[in-house]
Write a protein that holds these residues in place. Sequence first.
Motif, PDB file in Angstrom:
ATOM      1  N   SER A   1       0.830  -1.197   0.000  1.00 62.78           N
ATOM      2  CA  SER A   1       0.000   0.000   0.000  1.00 62.78           C
ATOM      3  C   SER A   1       0.868   1.252   0.000  1.00 62.78           C
ATOM      4  O   SER A   1       2.056   1.216   0.290  1.00 62.78           O
ATOM      5  CB  SER A   1      -0.915  -0.004   1.227  1.00 62.78           C
ATOM      6  N   ALA A   2       0.220   2.361  -0.306  1.00 62.64           N
ATOM      7  CA  ALA A   2       0.920   3.646  -0.299  1.00 62.64           C
ATOM      8  C   ALA A   2       1.323   3.998   1.127  1.00 62.64           C
ATOM      9  O   ALA A   2       0.652   3.616   2.087  1.00 62.64           O
ATOM     10  CB  ALA A   2       0.010   4.732  -0.864  1.00 62.64           C
ATOM     11  N   PRO A   3       2.419   4.719   1.303  1.00 61.61           N
ATOM     12  CA  PRO A   3       2.832   5.114   2.660  1.00 61.61           C
ATOM     13  C   PRO A   3       1.774   5.990   3.333  1.00 61.61           C
ATOM     14  O   PRO A   3       1.105   6.787   2.676  1.00 61.61           O
ATOM     15  CB  PRO A   3       4.114   5.920   2.430  1.00 61.61           C
TER      16      PRO A   3
ATOM     17  N   GLU B   1       4.783  10.188   3.976  1.00 60.30           N
ATOM     18  CA  GLU B   1       5.880  10.217   2.999  1.00 60.30           C
ATOM     19  C   GLU B   1       6.540  11.595   3.066  1.00 60.30           C
ATOM     20  O   GLU B   1       5.922  12.607   2.740  1.00 60.30           O
ATOM     21  CB  GLU B   1       5.324   9.977   1.599  1.00 60.30           C
TER      22      GLU B   1
ATOM     23  N   ASP C   1       9.628   7.130   4.724  1.00 59.54           N
ATOM     24  CA  ASP C   1       8.278   6.614   4.475  1.00 59.54           C
ATOM     25  C   ASP C   1       7.836   5.838   5.704  1.00 59.54           C
ATOM     26  O   ASP C   1       8.644   5.161   6.338  1.00 59.54           O
ATOM     27  CB  ASP C   1       8.251   5.660   3.279  1.00 59.54           C
TER      28      ASP C   1
ATOM     29  N   ALA D   1       4.675   3.192   6.486  1.00 60.17           N
ATOM     30  CA  ALA D   1       3.517   2.461   5.971  1.00 60.17           C
ATOM     31  C   ALA D   1       2.454   2.320   7.062  1.00 60.17           C
ATOM     32  O   ALA D   1       2.771   2.363   8.254  1.00 60.17           O
ATOM     33  CB  ALA D   1       3.955   1.084   5.482  1.00 60.17           C
TER      34      ALA D   1
ATOM     35  N   ARG E   1       3.640  14.209   2.732  1.00 61.12           N
ATOM     36  CA  ARG E   1       2.272  13.772   2.456  1.00 61.12           C
ATOM     37  C   ARG E   1       1.840  12.865   3.605  1.00 61.12           C
ATOM     38  O   ARG E   1       2.540  11.928   3.972  1.00 61.12           O
ATOM     39  CB  ARG E   1       2.206  12.977   1.147  1.00 61.12           C
TER      40      ARG E   1
ATOM     41  N   ASP F   1      -1.413  10.580   4.703  1.00 61.82           N
ATOM     42  CA  ASP F   1      -2.680   9.989   4.303  1.00 61.82           C
ATOM     43  C   ASP F   1      -3.180  10.701   3.048  1.00 61.82           C
ATOM     44  O   ASP F   1      -2.547  10.620   2.013  1.00 61.82           O
ATOM     45  CB  ASP F   1      -3.667  10.040   5.470  1.00 61.82           C
ATOM     46  N   ASP F   2      -4.289  11.420   3.123  1.00 63.63           N
ATOM     47  CA  ASP F   2      -4.836  12.108   1.952  1.00 63.63           C
ATOM     48  C   ASP F   2      -4.450  13.582   1.889  1.00 63.63           C
ATOM     49  O   ASP F   2      -4.936  14.316   1.038  1.00 63.63           O
ATOM     50  CB  ASP F   2      -6.366  11.990   1.927  1.00 63.63           C
TER      51      ASP F   2
END
Length: 94
Positions: A2-4, A7, A27, A29, A65, A67-68
């Motif tokens: 999954s994306a970190p 990041e 990073d 996760a 970055r 989460d969103d």
Amino acid sequence: MSAPLLEVRDLTLHRGSRKILDAVSLDLAPGETLALVGESGAGKSTISAALMGLADGAQVAGTARFDDVPDLLALSEKGRAVAAREGPEPPAAA
């Protein structure tokens, strides 16, 4: 993979002409634990302060970055508080 969740790229912090952090990248996760380890004065607390927007009077550069949130470092104090309060999205059920 999954994306970190977090990041960080090229986090740099200056106080006046003095460079305190130099191009820190990491990073984290979802579900992972990260430990920042180093001698006293190595910059562990400064990294955290910069990411939370608490590096008063310092010039902070780079991207973070979470989460969103596309760039945590660009958020206002209120924006960081909202992001912290809402937290990351829970992982999708497998």
